[in-house]
Every structure is written in C-alpha cells, then in structure tokens.
Design an enzyme around this catalytic site. Structure first.
Site, PDB file in Angstrom:
ATOM      1  N   ALA A 127     -37.263  23.946  18.340  1.00  0.00           N
ATOM      2  CA  ALA A 127     -37.630  24.457  17.026  1.00  0.00           C
ATOM      3  C   ALA A 127     -39.154  24.446  16.909  1.00  0.00           C
ATOM      4  O   ALA A 127     -39.851  23.735  17.631  1.00  0.00           O
ATOM      5  CB  ALA A 127     -37.004  23.596  15.934  1.00  0.00           C
TER       6      ALA A 127
ATOM      7  N   GLU B  32     -35.527  15.358  20.638  1.00  0.00           N
ATOM      8  CA  GLU B  32     -35.931  15.098  19.259  1.00  0.00           C
ATOM      9  C   GLU B  32     -36.321  13.640  19.021  1.00  0.00           C
ATOM     10  O   GLU B  32     -37.184  13.348  18.181  1.00  0.00           O
ATOM     11  CB  GLU B  32     -34.805  15.500  18.295  1.00  0.00           C
ATOM     12  CG  GLU B  32     -34.584  16.995  18.160  1.00  0.00           C
ATOM     13  CD  GLU B  32     -33.637  17.574  19.206  1.00  0.00           C
ATOM     14  OE1 GLU B  32     -33.244  18.743  19.054  1.00  0.00           O
ATOM     15  OE2 GLU B  32     -33.303  16.858  20.176  1.00  0.00           O
TER      16      GLU B  32
ATOM     17  N   GLY C  65     -33.725  22.602  19.788  1.00  0.00           N
ATOM     18  CA  GLY C  65     -33.015  23.716  19.178  1.00  0.00           C
ATOM     19  C   GLY C  65     -32.618  24.776  20.186  1.00  0.00           C
ATOM     20  O   GLY C  65     -31.624  25.478  20.002  1.00  0.00           O
TER      21      GLY C  65
ATOM     22  N   GLU D 125     -29.443  23.566  21.695  1.00  0.00           N
ATOM     23  CA  GLU D 125     -28.397  23.732  20.682  1.00  0.00           C
ATOM     24  C   GLU D 125     -27.979  25.192  20.561  1.00  0.00           C
ATOM     25  O   GLU D 125     -26.787  25.500  20.421  1.00  0.00           O
ATOM     26  CB  GLU D 125     -28.900  23.207  19.336  1.00  0.00           C
ATOM     27  CG  GLU D 125     -29.057  21.693  19.311  1.00  0.00           C
ATOM     28  CD  GLU D 125     -29.738  21.190  18.052  1.00  0.00           C
ATOM     29  OE1 GLU D 125     -29.225  20.231  17.444  1.00  0.00           O
ATOM     30  OE2 GLU D 125     -30.796  21.747  17.685  1.00  0.00           O
TER      31      GLU D 125
END
Length: 293
Positions: A101, A167, A144, A147
């Site tokens: 992200a 993360e 992300g 994911e």
C-alpha cells in the site's frame, strides 16, 4: 430455466457498466490516453476473451493508492458487464506486481479517520469479482500487493517473484485479508512466521506452500496466464461462475456446509442449456458449443 436466467442475470449486471467517460480498453501506448491514470486494460486471447489489467505506477513500484484501487474497481465492474470477457489477468511490471500500500498516503491517517471512513473496506473488489481472475506476479508482491494477489482465483508467479506481509515492520498488521487468506493458503506456522517477522518467501517457496499454482520464467509469465484464461474461456461462463462459487465456499464454511452448497450448485447446472449441451457433446464425441445459458 428460471435458475439459469437468474444466474445469467447475476453474471452480466447492467448496473456494472462503467460511468460515462471511463472507456474499457486501453491503447498499447499509455494508460492515460485511454482514461486510466493508474492502470491499463487490453484484450488478449481468442476473440478478446481474456482481459489483461496492468497496474501502472512504475515510480512507486505499483504501490496501491486510493486512486489506483478505485480505478481497479471500475475496470473490474466494466469487465464483469462485458459478456465477451471470460477471464481476467491482473499483473504489474517485471520489477513489481505491487510493492504494498502507498505508505505516504496512509501515514497521516488517524484511528478516527480509518474507522469512520472504513479505510481499506472497498479494497476487496477483486475477491468479489464473479469472473475468474488470474494473478500474474513478477517481482515484489508485498503487503497489500500480496493481499491483492491472494484475492485472485489463481496465482501464477515469475521465477524472481517475492511474497511477504511486512506490515509488522511498520508498526501495524495486514488490513486487507493478509492474516486470513495467507493462513488459509499456507497454514498457520508459515503464515505466523511471515506476519510476525515480516519475512519474504520466494516464488518457489510460495508454490511449495500452496500460495502459487505455477512458476514460470518472467518473460513467459503473462502469456501463460493468458493461455489459462483462454482455456477457461472455452467453457460455459455460467457454469464457470458456479464452479468458482463452489470452490470459494470451501474457504468460508465447514466441510458439511460446503458439500451442501456444492450439491445445490451441481443440481442448478441441470437447469442450464450448457449442461445439456456439454453432456450431449460428450456422448456424441464432438466439441461442445456453449452459449452461456
């Protein structure tokens, strides 16, 4: 036939058409010239049956920002509404599928902003896509990006791909399914190791663990993903959606509930013309001519 009409309506929903000024196809030159800022969309395969959606933030290693995820949602909605599209390939660059992200965009957010605005709440659009989505992962698929790949139905990887959920190194945890889908894909021990330490795994390790279906040389990755999309396209789109739903149910329910759901979907195929055509073609030793009905 009522069941077939209902399923067909779910597959091709007119309200999913893109808004005015948001064209589906991109040129082979640039995404901005076709209305997209952060991605490009092109048609591949026989009769354009496979759509290739490419993330296009090269300077940020395809970091996932709100703008990119919003565009991805619109692109997927448009492709779901196109009857000629049978499968979707989601890919990035050779350096990065998506490196995570966008931390610069995320860092200033407060708890109140995240909770009140349901931050990341709409980022699961890929997982809610009814048509099959194939991730073609080269380079980095971290945070992300990992994911996003796991939201796809099939994950193909280039030999140099790396997967991880780092993360924890930033003082937070995965927020878009990383702890849940990763655990289901690779098991508790490896998922814990990756999530708690931020460790990455290679494409080969990911394949051994069950996160990746197949590994290819980087230069062949996209063509192999498109080839899989073409094989899927030869089948009934209606029944393919039902098969996808049945497999996904295995990850979300108990075995007994999953088997009941599978049996109901199996029975529902007998309300379709394509099931009849497929079996008649088999008995008649000919290729089936599915009409998605």
């Amino acid at each position: 036939m009522a069941a077939a009409r209902l399923l067909r309506g779910l597959l091709f929903r007119p309200w999913l058409l893109p808004p005015p000024g948001a064209p589906l196809r991109s040129s082979s030159t640039s995404s901005s010239s076709s209305g997209w800022e952060f991605l490009s969309v092109e048609r591949r395969g026989r009769e354009g049956s496979v759509a290739v959606v490419r993330l296009e933030r090269p300077k940020a290693l395809n970091a996932l920002c709100e703008g990119l995820m919003s565009e991805l949602g619109r692109a997927l909605a448009s492709l779901e509404a196109e009857a000629s599209v049978a499968a979707i390939v989601l890919t990035g660059s050779e350096r990065a599928f998506a490196a995570g992200a966008d931390i610069k965009e995320m860092a200033p957010k407060s708890f109140q902003e995240c909770l009140g605005g349901d931050f990341l709440g709409g980022w699961d659009r890929v997982a809610r896509t009814r048509k099959p989505v194939i991730a073609a992962v080269n380079g980095l698929a971290l945070g992300g990006g990992c994911e996003l790949a796991m939201m796809c139905d099939v994950v193909y990887a280039g030999e140099g791909a790396q997967f991880g959920q780092p993360e924890i190194l930033l003082g937070t945890i995965p927020g878009s399914g990383g702890t849940q889908r990763l655990t289901r894909a690779v098991g508790k021990s490896l998922a814990m190791e990756m999530v708690l330490s931020g460790a990455r795994i290679s494409a080969q390790q990911a394949q051994q663990a069950g996160l990746v279906s197949k590994v290819f040389p980087a230069e062949r990755l996209l063509e192999e993903a498109v080839a899989l999309g073409e094989r899927i396209a030869r089948n009934s789109k209606l029944v393919t959606a039902m098969a996808k739903e049945a497999v996904n149910t295995a990850f979300e329910t108990t075995l007994a509930e999953g088997c009941r759901a599978e049996r109901r979907l199996f029975h529902a195929t007998f309300a379709t013309q394509d099931r009849k055509e497929g079996m008649e073609a088999f008995v008649g030793k000919r290729e089936p001519r599915f009409k998605d009905q």
